[in-house]
Design a protein around this motif. Structure first.
Motif, PDB file in Angstrom:
ATOM      1  N   ALA A 141      75.100 118.119 -72.643  1.00 28.18           N
ATOM      2  CA  ALA A 141      76.155 117.407 -71.938  1.00 28.18           C
ATOM      3  C   ALA A 141      76.905 118.422 -71.106  1.00 28.18           C
ATOM      4  O   ALA A 141      77.089 119.554 -71.532  1.00 28.18           O
ATOM      5  N   THR A 142      77.335 118.014 -69.934  1.00 31.47           N
ATOM      6  CA  THR A 142      78.056 118.961 -69.088  1.00 31.47           C
ATOM      7  C   THR A 142      79.259 118.297 -68.445  1.00 31.47           C
ATOM      8  O   THR A 142      79.216 117.119 -68.109  1.00 31.47           O
ATOM      9  N   SER A 143      80.323 119.075 -68.313  1.00 33.73           N
ATOM     10  CA  SER A 143      81.456 118.561 -67.546  1.00 33.73           C
ATOM     11  C   SER A 143      81.391 119.153 -66.144  1.00 33.73           C
ATOM     12  O   SER A 143      82.322 119.066 -65.372  1.00 33.73           O
ATOM     13  N   GLY A 144      80.304 119.787 -65.815  1.00 33.56           N
ATOM     14  CA  GLY A 144      80.134 120.335 -64.480  1.00 33.56           C
ATOM     15  C   GLY A 144      79.192 121.523 -64.455  1.00 33.56           C
ATOM     16  O   GLY A 144      78.016 121.386 -64.162  1.00 33.56           O
ATOM     17  N   ASP A 145      79.718 122.664 -64.842  1.00 36.07           N
ATOM     18  CA  ASP A 145      78.958 123.883 -64.609  1.00 36.07           C
ATOM     19  C   ASP A 145      77.796 124.136 -65.558  1.00 36.07           C
ATOM     20  O   ASP A 145      76.800 124.719 -65.165  1.00 36.07           O
ATOM     21  N   ASN A 186      60.350 119.039 -64.747  1.00 39.55           N
ATOM     22  CA  ASN A 186      60.846 119.086 -66.135  1.00 39.55           C
ATOM     23  C   ASN A 186      62.366 118.882 -66.226  1.00 39.55           C
ATOM     24  O   ASN A 186      62.943 118.996 -67.290  1.00 39.55           O
ATOM     25  N   ILE A 187      63.003 118.550 -65.107  1.00 40.81           N
ATOM     26  CA  ILE A 187      64.465 118.399 -65.095  1.00 40.81           C
ATOM     27  C   ILE A 187      64.847 116.926 -64.895  1.00 40.81           C
ATOM     28  O   ILE A 187      64.393 116.287 -63.946  1.00 40.81           O
ATOM     29  N   HIS A 188      65.698 116.383 -65.799  1.00 37.95           N
ATOM     30  CA  HIS A 188      66.149 114.987 -65.691  1.00 37.95           C
ATOM     31  C   HIS A 188      67.664 114.935 -65.770  1.00 37.95           C
ATOM     32  O   HIS A 188      68.243 115.271 -66.799  1.00 37.95           O
ATOM     33  N   ASN A 189      68.305 114.508 -64.696  1.00 38.46           N
ATOM     34  CA  ASN A 189      69.764 114.347 -64.688  1.00 38.46           C
ATOM     35  C   ASN A 189      70.138 112.911 -65.033  1.00 38.46           C
ATOM     36  O   ASN A 189      69.604 111.967 -64.444  1.00 38.46           O
ATOM     37  N   ILE A 190      71.074 112.747 -65.985  1.00 36.10           N
ATOM     38  CA  ILE A 190      71.558 111.412 -66.345  1.00 36.10           C
ATOM     39  C   ILE A 190      73.065 111.375 -66.116  1.00 36.10           C
ATOM     40  O   ILE A 190      73.801 112.188 -66.679  1.00 36.10           O
ATOM     41  N   ALA A 191      73.528 110.414 -65.279  1.00 35.71           N
ATOM     42  CA  ALA A 191      74.968 110.237 -65.058  1.00 35.71           C
ATOM     43  C   ALA A 191      75.450 109.131 -65.990  1.00 35.71           C
ATOM     44  O   ALA A 191      75.002 107.989 -65.897  1.00 35.71           O
ATOM     45  N   ILE A 192      76.325 109.495 -66.931  1.00 35.46           N
ATOM     46  CA  ILE A 192      76.808 108.519 -67.918  1.00 35.46           C
ATOM     47  C   ILE A 192      78.107 107.879 -67.417  1.00 35.46           C
ATOM     48  O   ILE A 192      79.004 108.578 -66.943  1.00 35.46           O
ATOM     49  N   GLU A 193      78.189 106.565 -67.546  1.00 34.10           N
ATOM     50  CA  GLU A 193      79.440 105.889 -67.167  1.00 34.10           C
ATOM     51  C   GLU A 193      80.462 106.105 -68.282  1.00 34.10           C
ATOM     52  O   GLU A 193      80.629 105.275 -69.165  1.00 34.10           O
ATOM     53  N   GLY A 194      81.128 107.249 -68.239  1.00 32.36           N
ATOM     54  CA  GLY A 194      82.094 107.610 -69.281  1.00 32.36           C
ATOM     55  C   GLY A 194      82.616 109.010 -69.024  1.00 32.36           C
ATOM     56  O   GLY A 194      82.399 109.576 -67.950  1.00 32.36           O
ATOM     57  N   SER A 195      83.285 109.585 -70.026  1.00 37.55           N
ATOM     58  CA  SER A 195      83.891 110.914 -69.869  1.00 37.55           C
ATOM     59  C   SER A 195      82.929 111.997 -70.368  1.00 37.55           C
ATOM     60  O   SER A 195      81.865 111.691 -70.930  1.00 37.55           O
ATOM     61  N   PHE A 196      83.319 113.237 -70.203  1.00 37.75           N
ATOM     62  CA  PHE A 196      82.507 114.323 -70.754  1.00 37.75           C
ATOM     63  C   PHE A 196      82.401 114.212 -72.270  1.00 37.75           C
ATOM     64  O   PHE A 196      81.336 114.429 -72.843  1.00 37.75           O
ATOM     65  N   ASP A 197      83.501 113.884 -72.935  1.00 39.45           N
ATOM     66  CA  ASP A 197      83.448 113.742 -74.395  1.00 39.45           C
ATOM     67  C   ASP A 197      82.468 112.642 -74.813  1.00 39.45           C
ATOM     68  O   ASP A 197      81.777 112.772 -75.828  1.00 39.45           O
ATOM     69  N   ASP A 198      82.385 111.563 -74.021  1.00 42.77           N
ATOM     70  CA  ASP A 198      81.387 110.518 -74.300  1.00 42.77           C
ATOM     71  C   ASP A 198      79.977 111.110 -74.206  1.00 42.77           C
ATOM     72  O   ASP A 198      79.112 110.835 -75.041  1.00 42.77           O
ATOM     73  N   CYS A 199      79.766 111.932 -73.193  1.00 40.60           N
ATOM     74  CA  CYS A 199      78.444 112.571 -73.030  1.00 40.60           C
ATOM     75  C   CYS A 199      78.146 113.449 -74.248  1.00 40.60           C
ATOM     76  O   CYS A 199      77.040 113.443 -74.790  1.00 40.60           O
ATOM     77  N   GLN A 200      79.152 114.207 -74.650  1.00 41.30           N
ATOM     78  CA  GLN A 200      78.956 115.119 -75.770  1.00 41.30           C
ATOM     79  C   GLN A 200      78.693 114.327 -77.065  1.00 41.30           C
ATOM     80  O   GLN A 200      77.859 114.720 -77.881  1.00 41.30           O
ATOM     81  N   THR A 201      79.400 113.226 -77.223  1.00 45.42           N
ATOM     82  CA  THR A 201      79.192 112.386 -78.405  1.00 45.42           C
ATOM     83  C   THR A 201      77.775 111.807 -78.405  1.00 45.42           C
ATOM     84  O   THR A 201      77.107 111.764 -79.444  1.00 45.42           O
ATOM     85  N   LEU A 202      77.287 111.386 -77.222  1.00 38.08           N
ATOM     86  CA  LEU A 202      75.916 110.868 -77.125  1.00 38.08           C
ATOM     87  C   LEU A 202      74.905 111.949 -77.511  1.00 38.08           C
ATOM     88  O   LEU A 202      73.957 111.696 -78.260  1.00 38.08           O
TER      89      LEU A 202
END
Ligand SMILES: *Cc1c(COP(=O)(O)O)cnc(C)c1O
Length: 471
Positions: A141-145, A186-202
């Motif tokens: 999960a990333t909040s950007g960098d 081999n690279i897959h970007n997924i944009a989650i409809e939520g916050s960074f913490d939501d991404c991290q929780t997933l």
């Protein structure tokens, strides 16, 4: 030989470096830490004073990698990892005034400090997987960098399949393009409809999913991976040694713009190894869980607020668990209890003596967006130096620290600059009316095609996507 245990360890067998790096998170949900921290003596530090970055990193990291990687291989990996950095000194140290130096950690391929850890980790994975003839699915999960740095570190590596979740519309355009413009199978970007913490929780939920974990051989590349921490320890040692060649110092203070606590935790390890660090200053934006923790002793999640320093828009500072483990006498049972309690959304209160121990090591300051812009303006006006918003929070914290604390005489502050201002030009223009120079590396990606998939904040949907795409 050094071994590793989980912070939630309840008597399980200890692991070696290659297991710890490949697993990422421990099976019990804890984070890996070494059984004991190796040391560097004063005499050894003296000998390292004029050695180059890869050499200092080699000495710093060697005791942590046991025999998973031999010494020559490690040196080659380090050289390869920092070869693409555009500054000869890898992490140049710049004086801005009598008390404060800036350590520029943004000369890597994605212009942010995470390249230090991830270029190294990508090469470590490659080395270990090739030896074991294994493939890995990396989820992060990333909040950007982190995302772009992970992608740059893993692109086109045969044994890795990479899924990076970022919060949809909550990373800067440049940050998103750095991730999504990489055309590598081999690279897959997924944009989650939520916050960074939501991404991290997933991501955490994926790791707790036994089926997925087993079928796809999951691993993490986020800042809890021990391999990242040790790569970061190296620049604390390096910065201290470089400063010693310029100034008559015997101690140093580091100021660190902090989100997930990975960077500053590496500073804590440098301190534990014997680098004479007087204090570690935490700078946070309005997402201030650490500031509140040090002020009140209460660790409590707030809601995530978007700021102009988005890589620090975090309310769960995962690596903090590693510090707590030390402060609680390395009691895995106690940590498990606290973290289970924390996971239910309720906060927990640290005992006064634990809080006091924390305050002996750390000091925290918080800055909102207007204050951050004022720091950018002040340093630009006074020192003709352009800070990115994250780095500005570090410098602001350093300046505030000088106002309300006595530091010892032979001591300077090194403030870590974690990103190039060019990545956050909008905020900079807002603060000083001038655009930072746009490095050619960034100019190239602006018109490239983007590859990413938008998914809801829904475990089942994300899991299906990964199952379908992973090898
Ligand atoms: C990730 C990041 C931070 C925060 O570092 P942590 O290790 O998460 O505390 C600060 N600045 C920038 C530019 C970052 O990318």
């Amino acid at each position: 030989m050094l071994k590793y245990i989980s912070t939630r360890n309840q008597g399980e067998e200890s692991k070696n470096f290659s297991e710890v790096v490949i697993e990422g998170l421990a099976p019990d949900g804890g984070l890996y830490v070494p059984e004991a921290c190796p040391k560097i003596s004063t005499a050894e530090l003296e000998e390292l004073k004029y050695v180059d970055y890869a050499g200092i990193a080699h000495r710093t990291i060697t005791p942590f990698v046991d025999d998973s990687i031999n010494s020559d291989e490690l040196y080659q990996i380090l050289q390869a990892s920092y070869l693409n950095f555009s500054s000869e000194d890898t992490a140049p140290l710049k004086k801005i005034n009598d008390d404060i130096y800036i350590l520029e950690l943004f000369h890597g391929p994605t212009l942010a400090f995470k390249d230090f850890a991830l270029q190294f980790l990508g090469n470590i994975f490659d080395n270990l997987l090739a030896k074991q003839n294994k493939k890995l699915t990396i989820i992060g999960a990333t909040s950007g960098d982190t995302g772009s740095a992970a992608i740059e570190a893993c692109r086109d590596k045969e044994n890795l399949e990479v899924f990076i979740l970022h919060p949809h519309n909550r990373v800067s355009d440049v940050q998103r393009k750095q991730m999504t413009s990489v055309a590598s199978p081999n690279i897959h970007n997924i944009a989650i409809e939520g916050s960074f913490d939501d991404c991290q929780t997933l991501v955490k939920a994926m790791f707790n999913d036994k089926e997925l974990k087993k079928d796809k051989n999951l691993s993490a590349i986020n800042s809890i991976n021990w391999g990242r921490i040790i790569a970061q320890v190296a620049y604390y040692v390096f910065a201290y040694l470089r400063l010693k060649t310029k100034e008559d110092i015997d101690r140093v203070i580091f100021s660190v713009p902090t989100g997930n606590f990975g960077n500053i935790f590496a500073g804590y390890i440098a301190m534990s190894m014997g680098i004479p660090i007087e204090k570690l200053i935490i700078g946070t934006n309005s997402n201030d869980i650490l500031f509140r923790l040090l002020a009140t002793g209460k660790m409590e999640i707030g809601t995530v607020k978007p700021t102009i320093s988005p890589s620090m828009d975090i309310q769960i500072s995962s690596n903090f668990e590693r510090i707590l483990f030390d402060l609680l006498g390395r009691d895995g049972k106690a940590i498990t209890k606290i973290m289970q309690h924390f996971a239910t959304g309720k906060g927990f209160i640290l005992e006064e003596n634990i809080k006091q121990q924390l305050l002996r090591i750390f000091k925290a300051y918080r800055f909102d967006d207007d204050q951050t812009k004022a720091i950018i303006k002040q340093i630009y006006t006074m020192n003709n130096y352009i800070l990115d918003p994250h780095s500005a929070i570090g410098v602001g914290a350093a300046m505030q620290y000088l106002l309300d604390n006595k530091k010892s005489n032979n001591c300077k502050i090194i403030s870590l600059a974690t990103a190039s201002p060019a990545k956050f030009s909008y905020a900079i223009e807002d603060a000083i009316g001038v655009s930072p120079k746009f490095p050619p590396k960034l100019a190239e990606i602006i018109n490239k095609e983007e590859y990413f998939t938008v998914l809801p904040n829904d475990f089942a949907r994300v899991k299906d996507f990964i199952r379908e795409k992973a090898k």
